[in-house]
Write a protein that holds these residues in place. Structure first.
Motif: not given
Length: 293
Positions: A134, A149, A161, A163-164, A166-168, A170-171, A188
């Protein structure tokens, strides 16, 4: 060259050392002796290549000793040290070397932080990795690359984790490659999130239509849910697209021979070649013990 009484340069020795990773360690020590004889053991390029060579052989203490003796350490030297320690699973030493670099050495670059994140991944240090990731731009002026990444996403997936992760995915400003999607897909599947796994598997099929992993995981998840018709459909799709399973391969170098083994060779062929190599390794270790005694 030596027969013609031509003195090897630092670049010659560096190239030779870089090519020795699959050969027996004795070859490396012979070249190391030539380095000392040539008076180039303190040269930054040669010393860094020696450090890299010993790390590839798994001789971490030898690599650290050479690094500690170096008079001049450029960023290549520091990165070689950090990546070598990380590759050998020395998590604490990697982070300590990184802190030392921040205090004494030049500013880190992208390769430096790849090694640090890799160490965090091996050590399961999720929060440390997220903190470093970060602040890459704010503290070090480094824009995260796809490799950075990838390390963070794989670490989150290993920590359960997805879901976190996947958020990264997509971002981030890069298109995810197959290795990133495979990490998320496996996570998953382990969590049993069939819906998300199906979505990721479809994306992976579009990206790598000949990759067998997405099909195999989908078939496994259908089997766990008792959807046998879907299992058959996935396998027929694989056959129709002529998707082949990718077989992993390992290499072991013993003295003057390099042995190659494919995945599941032990189960499928009784492991005769593997047991033969294990006996060779045992004899090699016995020789080393006798020599030390």
């Amino acid at each position: 060259m030596l027969r013609d009484d031509i003195r090897p340069t630092e670049f010659t020795l560096s190239c030779i050392l870089s090519s020795l990773s699959l050969l027996p360690v004795e070859r490396g020590t012979l070249v190391h002796a030539l380095v000392i004889k040539s008076g180039l053991e303190l040269d930054a390029i040669v010393a860094s290549t020696l450090v890299e060579m010993y790390f590839k052989f798994g001789l971490v203490d030898f690599a650290v000793e050479i690094f500690n003796k170096m008079v001049q350490r450029d960023l290549i030297s520091w990165n070689t040290m950090i990546m070598g320690l990380a590759d050998n699973g020395r998590v604490v030493e990697t982070l300590d070397t990184f802190r030392e670099l921040l205090e004494k050495g030049p500013l880190p670059d992208q390769i430096t932080l790849v090694g640090v994140l890799l160490a965090c991944q091996y050590g399961g240090l999720v929060e440390d990795a997220l903190a470093i990731f970060s602040e890459m731009e704010s503290s070090y002026g480094i824009k995260p690359s796809k490799e950075h990444y990838s390390r963070i996403i794989e670490l989150l997936c290993q920590d359960g984790r997805p879901y976190e992760a996947v958020d990264i995915v997509e971002a981030m400003c890069y298109e995810p490659d197959s290795s990133i999607l495979e990490s998320v897909l496996c996570a998953c599947a382990i969590l049993g999130d069939f819906r998300l796994a199906t979505r990721i598997a479809k994306s992976l099929v579009e990206l790598e239509p000949q990759s067998s992993l997405s099909y195999l995981i989908l078939a496994w998840m259908y089997e766990m849910r008792g959807q046998w018709g879907d299992v058959v459909r996935v396998k027929k799709t694989m056959e129709g697209k002529r998707v082949k399973k990718v077989i992993g391969c390992s290499l072991i170098g013993i003295r003057n021979t390099v042995y190659s083994f494919e995945a599941n060779q032990l189960q499928h062929h009784g492991g005769r070649d593997i047991y033969f190599v294990l006996r060779l390794l045992n004899w090699e270790m016995e020789d080393e013990i006798d020599f030390c005694l």
